[in-house]
Design an enzyme around this catalytic site. Structure first.
Site, mmCIF file in Angstrom:
data_model
loop_
_atom_site.group_PDB
_atom_site.id
_atom_site.type_symbol
_atom_site.label_atom_id
_atom_site.label_comp_id
_atom_site.label_asym_id
_atom_site.label_seq_id
_atom_site.Cartn_x
_atom_site.Cartn_y
_atom_site.Cartn_z
ATOM 1 N N SER A 39 28.589 -14.980 18.672
ATOM 2 C CA SER A 39 29.861 -14.261 18.513
ATOM 3 C C SER A 39 30.065 -13.169 19.547
ATOM 4 O O SER A 39 31.197 -12.738 19.783
ATOM 5 C CB SER A 39 29.947 -13.651 17.107
ATOM 6 O OG SER A 39 28.872 -12.765 16.873
ATOM 7 N N ASP A 328 33.358 -3.525 15.438
ATOM 8 C CA ASP A 328 33.218 -3.789 14.005
ATOM 9 C C ASP A 328 31.757 -3.610 13.604
ATOM 10 O O ASP A 328 30.975 -3.009 14.339
ATOM 11 C CB ASP A 328 33.770 -5.182 13.630
ATOM 12 C CG ASP A 328 32.976 -6.337 14.229
ATOM 13 O OD1 ASP A 328 31.846 -6.116 14.714
ATOM 14 O OD2 ASP A 328 33.487 -7.485 14.207
ATOM 15 N N HIS A 331 29.678 -5.965 16.351
ATOM 16 C CA HIS A 331 30.030 -6.259 17.737
ATOM 17 C C HIS A 331 30.478 -5.028 18.516
ATOM 18 O O HIS A 331 31.230 -4.204 17.998
ATOM 19 C CB HIS A 331 31.144 -7.318 17.772
ATOM 20 C CG HIS A 331 30.801 -8.551 17.017
ATOM 21 N ND1 HIS A 331 31.224 -8.783 15.719
ATOM 22 C CD2 HIS A 331 30.037 -9.617 17.358
ATOM 23 C CE1 HIS A 331 30.746 -9.955 15.302
ATOM 24 N NE2 HIS A 331 30.018 -10.476 16.280
#
Length: 364
Positions: A39, A328, A331
């Protein structure tokens, strides 16, 4: 005399173009850029999957013109690297790339993916590292078809950059999730890191056998410093979780050793290690040097310091996003991604990379 006048005319036209603001388009430093990861660099491959690990909704992409599947308010590290390497466009995701587009490279990264195939299974569908390598093999077949023959394709691919950033989820969504996975009971941190490296090597050798020659292997970041881990395991909400970070360092040390081994094994290839862990630790230790004011909380998320859950659909994020290291719970922000990418491309310290940075790798 005629030749002299022709040269003068050409020089005058060139000076005129410069004066009028015309720019000569420069070619990228490498013909193509292939990306493997999770991600941290996924740019839309999970959008079509049945998965919780998706970022195709607002406020993700708030500083990127809207959500694309990137787990960031803006750019990821590989977006910045694509810019630094001279590409006009960001590298497209495998899920939507087609035709001649593949000649500039492909992004195969998938959120929740790991080196081990079971990693991230609790989050739903994802494309594991082995699956990403299989997708690359499919791309190579298309490159051969476009360029006409295998030799031409091999000559083309050997000049491209390959960045691989795997392993984060093998800790975050496997080893340190004992309620779902048994690995922490089966392996010591040392044994687990070795298992990951053994599997990693197999996939790298597969990429090598399909034409890859310039590899940048990105180490696992300081996961114990993420808002999610601070919210769950830090006694004061600010001290990084050493139990996790120490396991990450074991993996990174083995990955750095693997780079040396692979350089010895493959004389016609170049492997380098990118110390994302060290750069991230430097950012957290010296935030003001990079313009950050918040290192232990997320700009977007809910729960303790925004660390319990990632951004919820439609949730307004913080307004001063460039001051946050984390976007977040897991990340980095666009601003932090930019710092990491810049130091990966042009090493600021001898510890940032081993043995060369990406700008040097591009020239080899």
């Amino acid at each position: 005399m005629e030749s002299y006048l022709r040269k003068c005319c050409l020089v005058s036209m060139f000076v005129l173009f410069i004066g009028l603001g015309f720019k000569v388009k420069a070619e990228p430093q490498v013909p193509c850029y292939f990306i493997f990861g999770d991600s941290l660099v996924d740019n839309g491959n999970n959008n079509r999957l049945t998965s919780i690990a998706r970022a195709d909704y607002f406020p993700y992409g708030i500083d990127f013109g809207g959500p694309t599947g990137r787990f960031s308010n803006g750019k990821t590290t590989v977006d910045v690297l694509a810019e630094l390497l001279g590409f006009d466009n960001y590298i497209p995701p495998y899920s939507s790339v087609s035709g001649q587009q593949i000649l500039q490279g492909v992004n195969y990264a998938s959120a929740a993916a790991g080196i081990r195939d079971e990693t991230g299974a609790q989050l739903g569908q994802r494309i594991t590292f082995s699956g990403q390598v299989e997708n690359y093999k499919n791309t190579v077949s298309q490159v051969v078809e476009i360029l006409g023959d295998e030799n031409t394709a091999a000559d083309y691919l050997k000049r491209c950059i390959y960045t691989i950033g795997m392993g984060s989820n093998d800790y975050l969504n496997n080893y340190f999730m004992p309620q779902v996975y048994a690995t922490s009971r089966q392996y010591s941190p040392e044994q687990y890191a070795q298992d990951l490296i053994t599997r990693y090597r197999e996939q790298l050798n597969a990429l090598y056998s399909y034409g890859a020659r310039k590899f940048a292997l990105v180490g696992v970041g300081a996961i114990g410093c993420s808002p999610n881990e601070l919210a769950q395991g830090s006694p004061d909400g600010t001290t990084c979780v050493e139990r996790i970070n120490s396991a990450n360092r074991i993996f990174n040390n083995k990955l750095k050793s693997l780079v040396q081994q692979l350089n010895n094994d493959h004389s016609d290839a170049r492997f380098t290690y990118i110390n994302a862990y060290g750069v991230f630790q430097d950012i957290i230790a010296n935030p003001s040097a990079y313009g950050f004011t918040v290192t232990n909380a997320a700009c977007c998320g809910v729960g303790r310091n925004g660390g319990q859950l990632t951004c919820l659909p439609g949730q307004p994020p913080c307004p001063n996003r460039n001051e946050y290291v984390f976007w977040d719970a897991f990340h980095p922000s666009d601003a932090a991604n930019t710092v990491i990418a810049q130091r990966s491309y042009n090493a600021q310290s001898s510890s940032d990379v081993y043995p060369y940075d990406i700008s040097q790798l591009a020239q080899l």
